[in-house]
Motif scaffolding. Structure first.
Motif, PDB file in Angstrom:
ATOM      1  N   VAL A  76      54.834 -64.715  -2.152  1.00 34.90           N
ATOM      2  CA  VAL A  76      54.149 -63.959  -3.199  1.00 34.90           C
ATOM      3  C   VAL A  76      52.846 -64.653  -3.582  1.00 34.90           C
ATOM      4  O   VAL A  76      51.789 -64.023  -3.689  1.00 34.90           O
ATOM      5  N   LEU A  77      52.910 -65.956  -3.790  1.00 37.46           N
ATOM      6  CA  LEU A  77      51.717 -66.714  -4.161  1.00 37.46           C
ATOM      7  C   LEU A  77      50.661 -66.670  -3.063  1.00 37.46           C
ATOM      8  O   LEU A  77      49.465 -66.494  -3.333  1.00 37.46           O
ATOM      9  N   LEU A  78      51.084 -66.810  -1.819  1.00 39.64           N
ATOM     10  CA  LEU A  78      50.142 -66.776  -0.703  1.00 39.64           C
ATOM     11  C   LEU A  78      49.521 -65.393  -0.529  1.00 39.64           C
ATOM     12  O   LEU A  78      48.331 -65.278  -0.213  1.00 39.64           O
ATOM     13  N   LEU A  79      50.300 -64.348  -0.735  1.00 40.30           N
ATOM     14  CA  LEU A  79      49.753 -62.993  -0.657  1.00 40.30           C
ATOM     15  C   LEU A  79      48.688 -62.773  -1.736  1.00 40.30           C
ATOM     16  O   LEU A  79      47.646 -62.158  -1.475  1.00 40.30           O
ATOM     17  N   GLU A  80      48.937 -63.274  -2.932  1.00 40.22           N
ATOM     18  CA  GLU A  80      47.947 -63.174  -4.008  1.00 40.22           C
ATOM     19  C   GLU A  80      46.678 -63.925  -3.639  1.00 40.22           C
ATOM     20  O   GLU A  80      45.569 -63.428  -3.841  1.00 40.22           O
ATOM     21  N   GLN A  81      46.841 -65.130  -3.083  1.00 45.84           N
ATOM     22  CA  GLN A  81      45.676 -65.925  -2.708  1.00 45.84           C
ATOM     23  C   GLN A  81      44.910 -65.273  -1.565  1.00 45.84           C
ATOM     24  O   GLN A  81      43.676 -65.275  -1.554  1.00 45.84           O
ATOM     25  N   ARG A  82      45.627 -64.691  -0.618  1.00 46.19           N
ATOM     26  CA  ARG A  82      44.955 -64.017   0.494  1.00 46.19           C
ATOM     27  C   ARG A  82      44.153 -62.821  -0.019  1.00 46.19           C
ATOM     28  O   ARG A  82      43.010 -62.600   0.411  1.00 46.19           O
ATOM     29  N   ALA A  83      44.702 -62.057  -0.945  1.00 42.06           N
ATOM     30  CA  ALA A  83      43.978 -60.918  -1.511  1.00 42.06           C
ATOM     31  C   ALA A  83      42.701 -61.383  -2.208  1.00 42.06           C
ATOM     32  O   ALA A  83      41.649 -60.741  -2.084  1.00 42.06           O
ATOM     33  N   GLU A  84      42.782 -62.490  -2.923  1.00 42.03           N
ATOM     34  CA  GLU A  84      41.600 -63.035  -3.590  1.00 42.03           C
ATOM     35  C   GLU A  84      40.563 -63.482  -2.556  1.00 42.03           C
ATOM     36  O   GLU A  84      39.364 -63.246  -2.727  1.00 42.03           O
ATOM     37  N   LEU A  85      40.996 -64.106  -1.491  1.00 39.63           N
ATOM     38  CA  LEU A  85      40.073 -64.502  -0.416  1.00 39.63           C
ATOM     39  C   LEU A  85      39.397 -63.287   0.198  1.00 39.63           C
ATOM     40  O   LEU A  85      38.192 -63.306   0.465  1.00 39.63           O
ATOM     41  N   GLU A  86      40.144 -62.237   0.443  1.00 42.38           N
ATOM     42  CA  GLU A  86      39.573 -61.025   1.018  1.00 42.38           C
ATOM     43  C   GLU A  86      38.537 -60.419   0.084  1.00 42.38           C
ATOM     44  O   GLU A  86      37.475 -59.968   0.521  1.00 42.38           O
ATOM     45  N   ARG A  87      38.805 -60.424  -1.214  1.00 41.55           N
ATOM     46  CA  ARG A  87      37.840 -59.917  -2.196  1.00 41.55           C
ATOM     47  C   ARG A  87      36.559 -60.746  -2.156  1.00 41.55           C
ATOM     48  O   ARG A  87      35.448 -60.217  -2.111  1.00 41.55           O
ATOM     49  N   ARG A  88      36.715 -62.060  -2.131  1.00 44.34           N
ATOM     50  CA  ARG A  88      35.550 -62.944  -2.093  1.00 44.34           C
ATOM     51  C   ARG A  88      34.772 -62.788  -0.790  1.00 44.34           C
ATOM     52  O   ARG A  88      33.543 -62.851  -0.777  1.00 44.34           O
ATOM     53  N   MET A  89      35.474 -62.573   0.320  1.00 43.34           N
ATOM     54  CA  MET A  89      34.804 -62.379   1.602  1.00 43.34           C
ATOM     55  C   MET A  89      33.965 -61.100   1.584  1.00 43.34           C
ATOM     56  O   MET A  89      32.865 -61.067   2.151  1.00 43.34           O
ATOM     57  N   GLU A  90      34.447 -60.057   0.928  1.00 44.59           N
ATOM     58  CA  GLU A  90      33.666 -58.833   0.788  1.00 44.59           C
ATOM     59  C   GLU A  90      32.399 -59.099  -0.014  1.00 44.59           C
ATOM     60  O   GLU A  90      31.320 -58.601   0.322  1.00 44.59           O
ATOM     61  N   GLU A  91      32.520 -59.874  -1.088  1.00 46.42           N
ATOM     62  CA  GLU A  91      31.348 -60.219  -1.893  1.00 46.42           C
ATOM     63  C   GLU A  91      30.352 -61.036  -1.079  1.00 46.42           C
ATOM     64  O   GLU A  91      29.143 -60.806  -1.157  1.00 46.42           O
ATOM     65  N   ILE A  92      30.857 -61.968  -0.306  1.00 41.23           N
ATOM     66  CA  ILE A  92      29.983 -62.796   0.523  1.00 41.23           C
ATOM     67  C   ILE A  92      29.277 -61.945   1.570  1.00 41.23           C
ATOM     68  O   ILE A  92      28.073 -62.109   1.817  1.00 41.23           O
ATOM     69  N   ALA A  93      29.997 -61.022   2.182  1.00 44.92           N
ATOM     70  CA  ALA A  93      29.393 -60.140   3.188  1.00 44.92           C
ATOM     71  C   ALA A  93      28.291 -59.290   2.553  1.00 44.92           C
ATOM     72  O   ALA A  93      27.224 -59.095   3.159  1.00 44.92           O
ATOM     73  N   ALA A  94      28.510 -58.794   1.339  1.00 46.21           N
ATOM     74  CA  ALA A  94      27.490 -58.006   0.653  1.00 46.21           C
ATOM     75  C   ALA A  94      26.261 -58.864   0.366  1.00 46.21           C
ATOM     76  O   ALA A  94      25.120 -58.425   0.571  1.00 46.21           O
ATOM     77  N   SER A  95      26.472 -60.069  -0.082  1.00 50.06           N
ATOM     78  CA  SER A  95      25.355 -60.982  -0.346  1.00 50.06           C
ATOM     79  C   SER A  95      24.588 -61.283   0.935  1.00 50.06           C
ATOM     80  O   SER A  95      23.352 -61.295   0.944  1.00 50.06           O
ATOM     81  N   LYS A  96      25.309 -61.503   2.003  1.00 54.80           N
ATOM     82  CA  LYS A  96      24.682 -61.801   3.287  1.00 54.80           C
ATOM     83  C   LYS A  96      23.822 -60.629   3.753  1.00 54.80           C
ATOM     84  O   LYS A  96      22.713 -60.823   4.262  1.00 54.80           O
ATOM     85  N   THR A  97      24.304 -59.409   3.571  1.00 58.05           N
ATOM     86  CA  THR A  97      23.538 -58.231   3.963  1.00 58.05           C
ATOM     87  C   THR A  97      22.224 -58.158   3.187  1.00 58.05           C
ATOM     88  O   THR A  97      21.167 -57.897   3.766  1.00 58.05           O
ATOM     89  N   LEU A  98      22.258 -58.408   1.881  1.00 61.21           N
ATOM     90  CA  LEU A  98      21.036 -58.399   1.081  1.00 61.21           C
ATOM     91  C   LEU A  98      20.066 -59.486   1.541  1.00 61.21           C
ATOM     92  O   LEU A  98      18.861 -59.245   1.668  1.00 61.21           O
ATOM     93  N   ILE A  99      20.585 -60.665   1.792  1.00 58.16           N
ATOM     94  CA  ILE A  99      19.743 -61.774   2.237  1.00 58.16           C
ATOM     95  C   ILE A  99      19.126 -61.473   3.601  1.00 58.16           C
ATOM     96  O   ILE A  99      17.932 -61.718   3.824  1.00 58.16           O
ATOM     97  N   GLU A 100      19.912 -60.936   4.510  1.00 58.64           N
ATOM     98  CA  GLU A 100      19.386 -60.605   5.841  1.00 58.64           C
ATOM     99  C   GLU A 100      18.276 -59.571   5.733  1.00 58.64           C
ATOM    100  O   GLU A 100      17.257 -59.672   6.417  1.00 58.64           O
ATOM    101  N   HIS A 101      18.463 -58.584   4.869  1.00 58.71           N
ATOM    102  CA  HIS A 101      17.411 -57.587   4.689  1.00 58.71           C
ATOM    103  C   HIS A 101      16.146 -58.257   4.157  1.00 58.71           C
ATOM    104  O   HIS A 101      15.047 -58.024   4.661  1.00 58.71           O
ATOM    105  N   ALA A 102      16.289 -59.076   3.128  1.00 62.36           N
ATOM    106  CA  ALA A 102      15.131 -59.743   2.535  1.00 62.36           C
ATOM    107  C   ALA A 102      14.413 -60.627   3.563  1.00 62.36           C
ATOM    108  O   ALA A 102      13.181 -60.699   3.571  1.00 62.36           O
TER     109      ALA A 102
END
Length: 143
Positions: A76-102
């Motif tokens: 249960v704890l690992l599933l929660e942590q994995r979900a948080e990692l996936e959320r953060r990875m989405e945020e990082i990917a969005a940031s990377k897309t903006l930076i690449e465009h700039a």
């Protein structure tokens, strides 16, 4: 393995391992002639702590996983942590897309670029920004 060897293996300072022992995150090493001796069990635990910290987890979250009373609780704890990692990875990917465009944008001020603004609008409307095909939005000048 000595404290120095274990610390070197993970690019840590020895005081970090001592702190983890003092706080109960790492079980005390066996003492041989007054010196700490770490086992393969310690190595595995330190690896999980180091990688977990790199992923942004607190020592308390890591302690909960490492000291879970059974496999079901740990899962249960690992599933929660994995979900948080996936959320953060989405945020990082969005940031990377903006930076690449700039980086590739030909506009004098990339924040005025219609392509950049489209990415920002997508970001405001959802959790992730879809990657833009090379050249699709880049290089547009404010019109």
């Amino acid at each position: 393995m000595t404290i120095g060897e274990l610390a070197d293996r993970f690019a840590l300072r020895t005081h970090v391992l001592r702190h983890w022992e003092a706080t109960g995150l790492l079980s005390p090493a066996e003492r041989v002639n007054g010196r700490r001796r770490y086992s393969t069990r310690h190595i595995a635990r330190v690896a999980m702590i180091v990688r977990g910290k790199a992923a942004g987890f607190s020592l308390e979250q890591l302690r909960a996983v490492l000291d879970a009373s059974d496999a079901a609780e740990r899962r249960v704890l690992l599933l929660e942590q994995r979900a948080e990692l996936e959320r953060r990875m989405e945020e990082i990917a969005a940031s990377k897309t903006l930076i690449e465009h700039a980086l590739e944008c030909k506009a004098k001020d990339f924040t005025e670029c219609p392509g950049f603004r489209k990415l920002v609008e997508q970001l405001a409307n959802g959790p992730a920004v879809a990657p833009v095909e090379t050249g699709e939005l880049r290089g547009h000048l404010p019109g």
